[in-house]
Design an enzyme around this catalytic site. Structure first.
Site, PDB file in Angstrom:
ATOM      1  N   LYS A   1      -4.851   4.951  18.230  1.00 22.68           N
ATOM      2  CA  LYS A   1      -3.394   4.888  18.035  1.00 22.68           C
ATOM      3  C   LYS A   1      -2.668   6.142  18.541  1.00 22.68           C
ATOM      4  O   LYS A   1      -1.524   6.067  18.966  1.00 22.68           O
ATOM      5  CB  LYS A   1      -3.062   4.621  16.563  1.00 22.68           C
ATOM      6  CG  LYS A   1      -3.454   3.206  16.131  1.00 22.68           C
ATOM      7  CD  LYS A   1      -3.026   2.901  14.709  1.00 22.68           C
ATOM      8  CE  LYS A   1      -3.588   1.552  14.277  1.00 22.68           C
ATOM      9  NZ  LYS A   1      -3.164   1.168  12.931  1.00 22.68           N
TER      10      LYS A   1
ATOM     11  N   ASN B   1       0.783   1.222  17.577  1.00 17.86           N
ATOM     12  CA  ASN B   1      -0.171   0.111  17.431  1.00 17.86           C
ATOM     13  C   ASN B   1       0.200  -1.089  18.303  1.00 17.86           C
ATOM     14  O   ASN B   1      -0.515  -2.089  18.294  1.00 17.86           O
ATOM     15  CB  ASN B   1      -0.307  -0.325  15.957  1.00 17.86           C
ATOM     16  CG  ASN B   1       0.841  -1.199  15.512  1.00 17.86           C
ATOM     17  OD1 ASN B   1       1.933  -1.132  16.070  1.00 17.86           O
ATOM     18  ND2 ASN B   1       0.605  -2.025  14.509  1.00 17.86           N
TER      19      ASN B   1
ATOM     20  N   ALA C   1      -3.414   6.135   8.390  1.00 24.64           N
ATOM     21  CA  ALA C   1      -2.820   4.965   7.736  1.00 24.64           C
ATOM     22  C   ALA C   1      -1.568   5.363   6.962  1.00 24.64           C
ATOM     23  O   ALA C   1      -0.588   4.612   6.929  1.00 24.64           O
ATOM     24  CB  ALA C   1      -3.854   4.316   6.814  1.00 24.64           C
TER      25      ALA C   1
END
Ligand code: ATR
Length: 276
Positions: A66, A87, A131
């Site tokens: 990413k 993404n 994340a």
């Protein structure tokens, strides 16, 4: 020629994106093909260029690329800039557009599918890795009362808080370790650590949840120790399958200009999960 898309990652064999996008395409009568591309760690740029040269229209990017996708994009959306990660890539006459749909996917799953409004709530985000980066901005945009970012390594939570402090507006944004959380119960606790993948969970106090709190694990496909802990302590433990489908729907919208229905796709994946 049918428009081609793919998900690129390492590993990628487990990715459900091809099934999800095939279902979206069927439901919206879009003629597309969508495949998985396994990429060696040092071959991201050449692999993406080869897909582009074959006429590929867009890519989803998963672990660990990413950040490389962020660097590769020639133009980036505001939410990609905020997350520092991409993404979704779009190849068109303007170049390579990089976007990030992870945060939008999480927010939509929580607020629409699970009907849990975040405005004015006390939120706890566990983890300060990639994340978490993707979701802090969108969480703050929902105007919660407080957002505590707790991580095993405090310095990483602190730098995340620093990075996003200008977006906090009226929200109390602060960093902590899991072990030294403020004595407070949370309405929503989101696990963005990778602990669940190895059957582990961040060390949390038992009274971390208000009764009926939402405990959301971004991992999908299994009941993680975090979800079990939450269910034992009066919270609703939910996995990240809905987020997965919602972030895909947002990518599909970017590529095709139409929003697919997500509920039937989530239901079908849940059914398949139960059967396996
Ligand atoms: P990703 O980019 O997928 O989020 P990462 O950058 O390696 O992966 O981050 C993983 C996150 O999970 C980190 O917040 C990590 O905590 P540290 O920063 O202290 O390493 C957290 N994590 C992983 N395993 C964990 C465990 N067993 N208990 C608590 N936190 C854990």
């Amino acid at each position: 020629m049918t428009d081609a898309y793919a998900v690129i990652g390492n590993p990628v064999a487990h990715s459900k994106s091809p099934e999800i996008h095939a279902a979206f395409a069927r439901h919206t009568s879009q003629a597309i093909v969508y495949k998985r591309i396994f990429c060696e760690p040092d071959a991201f740029v050449e692999t993406v260029r080869a897909f582009q040269a074959e006429g590929g229209k867009g890519l989803n990017i998963t672990v660990p690329f990413k950040h490389e996708a962020f660097e590769f994009a020639t133009k980036k959306s505001a939410r990609a800039e905020q997350a520092g990660a991409v993404n979704t890539l779009v190849f068109n006459h303007e170049g390579v557009l990089g976007d990030n749909t992870d945060g939008a996917g999480l927010i939509r799953d929580i607020t629409v599918n699970l009907r849990c409004a975040l405005r004015g709530k006390n939120l706890l985000l566990l983890g300060a890795g990639g994340a978490s980066f993707g979701v802090v901005g969108p969480l703050l945009a929902e105007a919660p009362c407080a957002l505590v970012i707790a991580n095993r390594t405090l310095s990483k939570a602190e730098s995340l808080v620093q990075r996003f402090s200008k977006h906090a507006a009226g929200c109390k944004l602060c960093a902590s370790t899991c072990a030294a959380l403020p004595p407070k119960r949370f309405d929503v606790v989101i696990n963005a650590t990778s602990a669940g993948l190895s059957g582990d969970m961040p060390a949390l106090p038992e009274n971390v949840f208000i009764p009926g709190a939402l405990a959301y694990d971004m991992v999908y496909g299994k009941v993680t120790p975090f979800m079990q802990f939450a269910r034992r302590h009066g919270a609703q433990g939910v996995d990240g399958l809905g987020m997965l489908v919602e972030q895909a729907a947002e990518s599909f919208f970017i590529w095709r200009g139409m929003r697919p229905e997500t509920a039937p796709v989530i239901a079908a994946l849940r059914e398949a999960q139960r059967g396996s």
